[in-house]
Scaffold this motif. Structure first.
Motif, short mmCIF file in Angstrom:
data_model
loop_
_atom_site.label_atom_id
_atom_site.label_comp_id
_atom_site.label_asym_id
_atom_site.label_seq_id
_atom_site.Cartn_x
_atom_site.Cartn_y
_atom_site.Cartn_z
N SER A 280 0.80 -1.22 0.00
CA SER A 280 0.00 0.00 0.00
C SER A 280 0.84 1.28 0.00
O SER A 280 0.30 2.35 -0.28
CB SER A 280 -0.93 0.01 1.22
OG SER A 280 -0.19 -0.19 2.41
N ALA A 281 2.13 1.19 0.31
CA ALA A 281 2.97 2.40 0.37
C ALA A 281 2.99 3.09 -0.99
O ALA A 281 3.19 2.45 -2.02
CB ALA A 281 4.39 2.03 0.80
N TYR A 282 2.80 4.41 -0.97
CA TYR A 282 2.74 5.19 -2.22
C TYR A 282 3.75 6.34 -2.21
O TYR A 282 4.54 6.50 -3.12
CB TYR A 282 1.32 5.70 -2.43
CG TYR A 282 1.13 6.49 -3.70
CD1 TYR A 282 1.57 6.00 -4.92
CD2 TYR A 282 0.48 7.73 -3.68
CE1 TYR A 282 1.39 6.72 -6.10
CE2 TYR A 282 0.30 8.45 -4.85
CZ TYR A 282 0.75 7.95 -6.05
OH TYR A 282 0.59 8.67 -7.21
N LEU A 283 3.69 7.17 -1.17
CA LEU A 283 4.64 8.27 -1.00
C LEU A 283 5.44 8.03 0.27
O LEU A 283 4.87 7.79 1.34
CB LEU A 283 3.90 9.61 -0.89
CG LEU A 283 3.29 10.19 -2.17
CD1 LEU A 283 2.32 11.32 -1.82
CD2 LEU A 283 4.38 10.69 -3.11
N LEU A 284 6.76 8.11 0.15
CA LEU A 284 7.65 7.90 1.29
C LEU A 284 8.36 9.21 1.60
O LEU A 284 8.93 9.83 0.71
CB LEU A 284 8.69 6.81 0.97
CG LEU A 284 8.15 5.48 0.44
CD1 LEU A 284 9.32 4.55 0.11
CD2 LEU A 284 7.21 4.82 1.44
N PHE A 285 8.36 9.60 2.87
CA PHE A 285 8.98 10.86 3.30
C PHE A 285 10.16 10.54 4.20
O PHE A 285 9.99 9.96 5.28
CB PHE A 285 7.96 11.73 4.05
CG PHE A 285 6.82 12.20 3.20
CD1 PHE A 285 6.78 13.50 2.69
CD2 PHE A 285 5.76 11.35 2.90
CE1 PHE A 285 5.73 13.94 1.91
CE2 PHE A 285 4.69 11.78 2.11
CZ PHE A 285 4.68 13.07 1.62
N TYR A 286 11.36 10.93 3.77
CA TYR A 286 12.59 10.67 4.51
C TYR A 286 13.20 11.99 4.97
O TYR A 286 13.40 12.90 4.17
CB TYR A 286 13.60 9.93 3.64
CG TYR A 286 13.27 8.46 3.42
CD1 TYR A 286 13.82 7.48 4.24
CD2 TYR A 286 12.43 8.07 2.39
CE1 TYR A 286 13.53 6.14 4.04
CE2 TYR A 286 12.13 6.72 2.18
CZ TYR A 286 12.68 5.77 3.01
OH TYR A 286 12.39 4.45 2.81
N ARG A 287 13.53 12.07 6.25
CA ARG A 287 14.14 13.27 6.82
C ARG A 287 15.66 13.11 6.81
O ARG A 287 16.19 12.06 7.16
CB ARG A 287 13.64 13.50 8.25
CG ARG A 287 14.15 14.78 8.89
CD ARG A 287 13.61 14.92 10.30
NE ARG A 287 12.17 15.15 10.32
CZ ARG A 287 11.28 14.27 10.78
NH1 ARG A 287 11.68 13.11 11.25
NH2 ARG A 287 10.00 14.57 10.78
N LYS A 288 16.35 14.18 6.40
CA LYS A 288 17.82 14.15 6.34
C LYS A 288 18.41 13.90 7.73
O LYS A 288 18.00 14.52 8.71
CB LYS A 288 18.36 15.47 5.78
CG LYS A 288 19.86 15.50 5.59
CD LYS A 288 20.38 16.90 5.25
CE LYS A 288 19.94 17.34 3.88
NZ LYS A 288 20.55 18.65 3.51
N LYS A 289 19.37 12.99 7.78
CA LYS A 289 20.05 12.71 9.04
C LYS A 289 21.28 13.60 9.13
O LYS A 289 22.06 13.73 8.17
CB LYS A 289 20.47 11.24 9.11
CG LYS A 289 19.31 10.28 9.22
CD LYS A 289 19.78 8.87 9.55
CE LYS A 289 20.34 8.81 10.95
NZ LYS A 289 20.68 7.42 11.35
N GLU A 290 21.46 14.21 10.28
CA GLU A 290 22.62 15.06 10.48
C GLU A 290 23.89 14.22 10.52
O GLU A 290 23.89 13.09 11.00
CB GLU A 290 22.48 15.85 11.79
CG GLU A 290 21.29 16.80 11.82
CD GLU A 290 21.37 17.86 10.73
OE1 GLU A 290 22.50 18.25 10.38
OE2 GLU A 290 20.32 18.27 10.24
N THR A 291 24.99 14.79 10.02
CA THR A 291 26.27 14.09 10.02
C THR A 291 26.67 13.75 11.44
O THR A 291 26.64 14.61 12.34
CB THR A 291 27.36 14.96 9.37
OG1 THR A 291 26.94 15.31 8.05
CG2 THR A 291 28.67 14.19 9.31
N GLY A 292 27.02 12.49 11.65
CA GLY A 292 27.44 12.06 12.98
C GLY A 292 26.30 11.62 13.87
O GLY A 292 26.53 11.23 15.01
N ALA A 293 25.05 11.68 13.35
CA ALA A 293 23.93 11.24 14.16
C ALA A 293 24.02 9.75 14.41
O ALA A 293 24.37 8.96 13.53
CB ALA A 293 22.61 11.57 13.46
#
Length: 316
Positions: A280-293
């Motif tokens: 069912s997944a249609y739109l995927l939203f990914y948040r940028k990970k900070e360097t070193g997280a």
């Protein structure tokens, strides 16, 4: 376990007929903190932008179940009983949003073509709201988002009938072409192209393939992103239903399912796995990970829920 505080924290949106496609993306925009805060910093009522209406809607959502009438009018949606595409209306909203708020989702892509003879390069730059990943090339029956991204950014050969014309060589030549991400957006949106034109039926059909959705993805220059929201689609092209599963940015151990007026807390889909399988997944939203997280340690085996929103009750 749901607490009374959890149930009162978030509220739903009224469905004005078949406007679940709009509700699903509006809830993601509301739950994207940087975007919401940018809209709420609005200092003028510039009629050129939709921000003032989003601000009013977000204020209403903080208090209770809200209506989207003003947004519908701004987007010129008159046939509220007609099912539309969530991705199309997400893009329409972002195009009408002020640059300060929209930049959260704005990426820049460069399509580079290199002549195999003289090595001359031709670059075509453009902004994007989402990266489209076609599902039609899935051979195993299970589509991998990670493989799709690798395919999107890989170098392709232009030869035979696909040769390009090189101005410096003044003839058609073999060439290589690739996409390069020039600007990483704060939020990377991936569109799983479940709706494709079928020459057999001479109409658009929905592709119900299983998709392996990873919790984290890595794109060019080793930039990592972490999933925080999924817009899901159930049913067929014309009589389907949209909802969204979104991670609470204030408490990342909690996920909520937004199904029009109903908001329920759900089990975190990535609690014990690195990816889940979804039809069912249609739109995927990914948040940028900070360097070193610091990365969370989860097993690499995948789960197999059909939906991130386990409590979804299909509408009759």
């Amino acid at each position: 376990m749901n607490t009374s505080a959890d149930l009162k924290k978030y509220h739903g949106l009224y469905n004005h007929g078949a406007t679940d496609y709009l509700n699903s993306v509006l809830q993601v925009l509301f739950m994207t903190r940087d975007f919401r805060e940018a809209v709420q910093r609005l200092t003028n009522n510039n009629p050129e932008f939709i921000d003032r209406h989003l601000k009013d809607l977000f204020d209403d959502l903080r208090k209770g179940t809200a209506r989207t009438k003003q947004i519908l009018e701004t987007l010129h949606i008159q046939r509220v009983n007609e099912q539309c595409d969530a991705a199309e209306y997400l893009e329409k909203i972002l195009r009408l949003t002020s640059p300060d708020a929209a930049k959260v989702f704005h990426g820049e892509l460069s399509n580079t073509t290199t002549c195999s003879e003289c090595r001359a390069e031709m670059n075509r730059d453009g902004m994007f709201w989402y990266l489209p990943l076609p599902l039609v090339d899935s051979c195993s029956g299970v589509y991998s988002v990670e493989d799709g991204l690798e395919e999107f950014f890989k170098t392709s050969d232009l030869n035979g009938e696909n040769q390009m014309y090189c101005e410096q060589c003044d003839t058609k030549v073999n060439a290589k072409r690739k996409n390069v991400l020039k600007h990483h957006p704060d939020v990377l949106i991936l569109l799983l192209k479940r709706f494709d034109f079928s020459y057999r039926y001479m109409s658009f059909v929905k592709i119900n393939s299983d998709v392996d959705v990873p919790y984290t993805v890595e794109v060019s220059e080793n930039q990592k992103y972490e999933l925080y929201a999924v817009v899901e689609h159930f049913g067929d092209l014309r009589s389907g239903h949209y909802l969204s599963a979104i991670k609470d940015q204030d408490d990342e151990d909690k996920w909520f399912c937004f199904n029009d007026t109903t908001v329920t807390q759900i089990n975190p889909p990535f609690l014990d796995v690195q990816y889940v399988k979804s039809r069912s997944a249609y739109l995927l939203f990914y948040r940028k990970k900070e360097t070193g997280a610091q990365e969370s340690m989860v097993p690499t085996n995948g789960g197999s829920p059909t939906s991130a929103c386990e409590n979804y009750n299909r509408k009759s």
